[in-house]
Structure formats: structure tokens, C-alpha cells
Design a protein around this motif. Structure first.
Motif, PDB file in Angstrom:
ATOM      1  N   PHE A  24       0.864  -1.183   0.000  1.00  0.00           N
ATOM      2  CA  PHE A  24       0.000   0.000   0.000  1.00  0.00           C
ATOM      3  C   PHE A  24       0.896   1.227   0.000  1.00  0.00           C
ATOM      4  O   PHE A  24       1.460   1.594   1.032  1.00  0.00           O
ATOM      5  CB  PHE A  24      -0.943  -0.005   1.203  1.00  0.00           C
ATOM      6  CG  PHE A  24      -2.051   1.001   1.071  1.00  0.00           C
ATOM      7  CD1 PHE A  24      -3.065   0.823   0.139  1.00  0.00           C
ATOM      8  CD2 PHE A  24      -2.073   2.131   1.865  1.00  0.00           C
ATOM      9  CE1 PHE A  24      -4.084   1.761   0.007  1.00  0.00           C
ATOM     10  CE2 PHE A  24      -3.086   3.072   1.740  1.00  0.00           C
ATOM     11  CZ  PHE A  24      -4.096   2.890   0.812  1.00  0.00           C
ATOM     12  N   VAL A  25       1.059   1.838  -1.173  1.00  0.00           N
ATOM     13  CA  VAL A  25       2.062   2.883  -1.361  1.00  0.00           C
ATOM     14  C   VAL A  25       1.421   4.258  -1.468  1.00  0.00           C
ATOM     15  O   VAL A  25       0.233   4.399  -1.748  1.00  0.00           O
ATOM     16  CB  VAL A  25       2.924   2.614  -2.616  1.00  0.00           C
ATOM     17  CG1 VAL A  25       3.557   1.231  -2.563  1.00  0.00           C
ATOM     18  CG2 VAL A  25       2.124   2.805  -3.897  1.00  0.00           C
ATOM     19  N   THR A  26       2.247   5.270  -1.262  1.00  0.00           N
ATOM     20  CA  THR A  26       1.865   6.651  -1.541  1.00  0.00           C
ATOM     21  C   THR A  26       2.506   7.051  -2.860  1.00  0.00           C
ATOM     22  O   THR A  26       3.710   6.870  -3.046  1.00  0.00           O
ATOM     23  CB  THR A  26       2.338   7.597  -0.419  1.00  0.00           C
ATOM     24  OG1 THR A  26       1.705   7.208   0.806  1.00  0.00           O
ATOM     25  CG2 THR A  26       1.984   9.046  -0.744  1.00  0.00           C
ATOM     26  N   ILE A  27       1.697   7.562  -3.760  1.00  0.00           N
ATOM     27  CA  ILE A  27       2.171   7.992  -5.068  1.00  0.00           C
ATOM     28  C   ILE A  27       2.175   9.517  -5.076  1.00  0.00           C
ATOM     29  O   ILE A  27       1.165  10.147  -4.752  1.00  0.00           O
ATOM     30  CB  ILE A  27       1.268   7.438  -6.181  1.00  0.00           C
ATOM     31  CG1 ILE A  27       1.349   5.905  -6.164  1.00  0.00           C
ATOM     32  CG2 ILE A  27       1.665   7.990  -7.547  1.00  0.00           C
ATOM     33  CD1 ILE A  27       0.188   5.224  -6.766  1.00  0.00           C
ATOM     34  N   ALA A  28       3.304  10.101  -5.409  1.00  0.00           N
ATOM     35  CA  ALA A  28       3.450  11.560  -5.444  1.00  0.00           C
ATOM     36  C   ALA A  28       3.833  12.000  -6.845  1.00  0.00           C
ATOM     37  O   ALA A  28       4.694  11.392  -7.477  1.00  0.00           O
ATOM     38  CB  ALA A  28       4.512  12.009  -4.445  1.00  0.00           C
ATOM     39  N   ALA A  29       3.174  13.057  -7.312  1.00  0.00           N
ATOM     40  CA  ALA A  29       3.459  13.580  -8.650  1.00  0.00           C
ATOM     41  C   ALA A  29       3.126  15.061  -8.688  1.00  0.00           C
ATOM     42  O   ALA A  29       2.266  15.530  -7.941  1.00  0.00           O
ATOM     43  CB  ALA A  29       2.647  12.832  -9.703  1.00  0.00           C
ATOM     44  N   ALA A  30       3.811  15.773  -9.552  1.00  0.00           N
ATOM     45  CA  ALA A  30       3.493  17.175  -9.817  1.00  0.00           C
ATOM     46  C   ALA A  30       3.004  17.256 -11.256  1.00  0.00           C
ATOM     47  O   ALA A  30       3.772  17.039 -12.188  1.00  0.00           O
ATOM     48  CB  ALA A  30       4.712  18.062  -9.606  1.00  0.00           C
ATOM     49  N   VAL A  31       1.708  17.497 -11.418  1.00  0.00           N
ATOM     50  CA  VAL A  31       1.119  17.584 -12.755  1.00  0.00           C
ATOM     51  C   VAL A  31       0.243  18.826 -12.824  1.00  0.00           C
ATOM     52  O   VAL A  31      -0.332  19.245 -11.823  1.00  0.00           O
ATOM     53  CB  VAL A  31       0.300  16.318 -13.111  1.00  0.00           C
ATOM     54  CG1 VAL A  31       1.194  15.113 -13.268  1.00  0.00           C
ATOM     55  CG2 VAL A  31      -0.771  16.044 -12.066  1.00  0.00           C
TER      56      VAL A  31
END
Length: 199
Positions: A24-31
Motif C-alpha cells: 500500500f504505497v503513496t504515489i506523489a506527482a506534480a502535474v
């Protein structure tokens, strides 16, 4: 990731095993000029030619979902146990408080799954997690009413993060003496971090 080399884990199989056990991961992105995070369970895929991917799904209402079709770069962070470490536990002077923890980070491009890959992901995620509940008889989508699975699929989008960078931090007082580490382990008692430090 912590910059100290003594805490750095780069062995691929160790890291993939860690992600499999903490999926169970945390996904981080700048979009679109903004930072976003999402949380999702992942299935680790070891593909052809040594390529690795993390497959996951997002609700179509998730802020990242509209960007999946065009693709975006992201980091997926898997975390394990963590524990505060008091300086008093080292049994030596001039120490400072810190935190011991284990985590793995995968970076790469996120793109949509094909429909076949998406169905396989949902079946594989269920099987992966149901296996942890043994000896319970595993749940499968065959238990659903006809058409219900397909209807629910319309509310989510299947995604694949193709891993370009995979590294981890297993910060377990490796930079301390054996006696100092023993003091931390004793103070933590049956905490999972103490088990990892003994390991």
C-alpha cells in the motif's frame, strides 16, 4: 531517501520483496503545475528484459486520474515500521534524537494499463491480499453478480509505473556501535523496528 550510504539499500530483489510485503504505497506527482498524492495497493511486475513495474488503480475521481492517459512522472513510496529513538537509549554521551525506519522508493513514468492488463491487475491484487488471510478461502470475483465487476471497473483506472529508479532506506542505527544498537533494541522491546535491528 536518507543521504547516508550506511542506510542505503540498492539490491533490487531486497527492495522488490519489501514492496511486495508493504504494497500500500503513496504515489506523489506534480502535474498541471500542482503537487498531488494518492494512495493505492500495487502489484509488482517483473517484465521482459529486466524491466520492473508497479501496477495500481485509481478512482476516476482522484485528482491524478485525468492525467494518466497523457502520462506523468511519479514516485511511489512504500513504508514499513518506524520508531522514535531517544538519545538516552544509546548509553553514551552527546547523542541526539532520531527516527529509525524502513522504506523503498520507485520513480518512473505512469501510463494507463490495457483492459487485459487492468483485469489481470484486479485479479492479482485480490489474490495477493487474500493469500495473506489464509487459511480463509480466497475471495474471487466469481462471487459477484454477473456484470457487477465490469460496472465497478468503470469507476477506476488501471495504471502502470515503469520503474526507472528503485532504492531504499533501511535506517536501523547502522552508524552506531554494537553496544549503542543493543541499547536501542532493548528499549524498543517487541517493537517491529527492534526485530529488524536484530535481524
Amino acid at each position: 531517501m536518507h543521504p547516508a550510504k550506511s542506510f542505503r539499500i540498492e539490491d533490487r530483489q531486497t527492495l522488490l520483496a519489501f514492496v511486495r510485503s508493504h504494497p500500500f504505497v503513496t504515489i506523489a506527482a506534480a502535474v498541471g503545475g500542482r503537487p498531488f498524492t494518492a494512495q493505492a495497493p500495487v502489484a509488482v511486475r517483473e517484465l521482459d528484459f529486466g524491466e520492473v513495474a508497479l501496477d495500481f488503480h485509481l478512482s476516476r475521481g482522484n485528482a491524478l486520474a485525468p492525467y494518466v492517459v497523457q502520462g506523468f512522472r511519479a514516485v511511489a513510496l512504500a513504508t514499513g515500521p518506524d520508531a522514535y529513538v531517544s538519545p538516552d537509549w544509546y548509553g553514551s554521551d552527546d547523542q541526539v534524537p532520531t527516527w529509525n525506519y524502513v522504506s523503498a522508493e520507485a520513480e518512473g513514468l505512469v501510463a494507463p494499463l490495457s483492459e487485459v492488463e487492468f483485469v489481470a491487475l484486479l485479479d492479482d491484487l485480490s489474490a495477493q491480499e487474500e493469500a495473506r488471510l489464509a487459511p480463509k478461502t480466497p475471495w474471487t470475483r466469481d462471487k459477484m453478480s454477473p456484470g457487477r465487476f465490469e460496472a465497478m471497473m468503470r469507476g477506476i483506472i488501471g495504471c502502470r509505473l515503469t520503474v526507472e529508479r528503485l532504492e531504499g532506506t533501511f535506517k536501523l542505527s547502522q552508524n552506531k556501535s554494537e553496544a549503542e544498537r543493543a541499547g536501542v533494541v532493548a528499549a524498543l522491546g517487541d517493537h517491529p523496528v527492534a526485530g529488524l535491528m536484530r535481524g
